[in-house]
Design a protein around this motif. Structure first.
Motif: not given
Ligand code: PCA
Length: 195
Positions: A9, A12, A18, A20, A44, A68-69, A129-131, A155
């Motif tokens: 991602f 954000y 990020n 990730s 995102v 994703g982070q 959320y987005l992940c 993650h």
């Molecule tokens: N982490 C967020 C959305 C993008 C990201 O890298 C998440 O955990 O949903």
């Protein structure tokens, strides 16, 4: 040859980086394995993410590994379940199942990473959320479009530099350790008996 979609991602909210994406960039700078890996940086933004996932998954990869982070996570989390739910409680997709579970052997991935000294857990909740949306929609669209792709969401903790610039006391993990984890996951999936 195993074909893999590898996504991360963009930054954000308050995050200028990020973890990730940093890990994905680092991974591509040294990984020289024999697999065919396509990388993407995902927005995102739910509508854009949905469109991008549909386009990418049409290419029928063997595996889709989404990164994703996870601010605050103290170890790498291999996500088992994608929920059809947004942060506001609304469904991501109407007339779609409540949840999907990855078909991949996450325990085997976890053991591989632990054997390399990388703190890792299997998680059953990727947030809302987005992940979570990426995992849910990846599993759903692969299924709906009749693709063979098996999806995984990973993650990653924040990097030490992110924690310092945030002035917080979150746990962190270095980018080289996170990119090593990506390589081990790629190798583990590609070696699995069904592929
Ligand atoms: N982490 C967020 C959305 C993008 C990201 O890298 C998440 O955990 O949903």
């Amino acid at each position: 040859m195993t074909r893999i979609l590898l996504t991360a991602f963009e930054p954000y909210d308050r995050w200028k980086d990020n973890s990730s994406w940093l890990a994905l960039i680092d991974f591509t700078s040294w990984y020289d394995g024999s697999h065919d890996i396509t990388t993407r940086r995902y927005p995102v933004d739910l509508p854009k993410l949905r469109q991008q996932l549909r386009e990418d998954l049409a290419a029928n990869y063997d595996f889709a590994i989404h990164l994703g982070q996870a601010p605050g996570a103290s170890l790498i989390k291999l996500e088992a379940v994608g929920l059809n739910m947004r942060t506001n409680g609304e469904p991501l997709l109407v007339d779609a199942p409540a949840a999907y579970r990855t078909s991949l052997d996450l325990i085997a991935c976890q053991e591989r990473l632990l054997a390399a000294g990388i703190p890792t857990s299997v998680s059953h909740h990727a947030g809302t959320y987005l992940c979570n949306a990426a995992l849910y929609m990846s599993l759903h669209y692969s299924h709906e479009m009749g693709r063979r792709t098996e999806s995984l969401f990973v993650h990653l903790p924040l990097t030490p530099a992110q924690v310092v610039s945030d002035g917080s006391s979150h746990a962190s993990m270095s980018t080289p350790m996170e990119s090593a984890a990506i390589a081990l996951i790629v190798e583990q999936l590609a070696e699995a008996p069904s592929h």
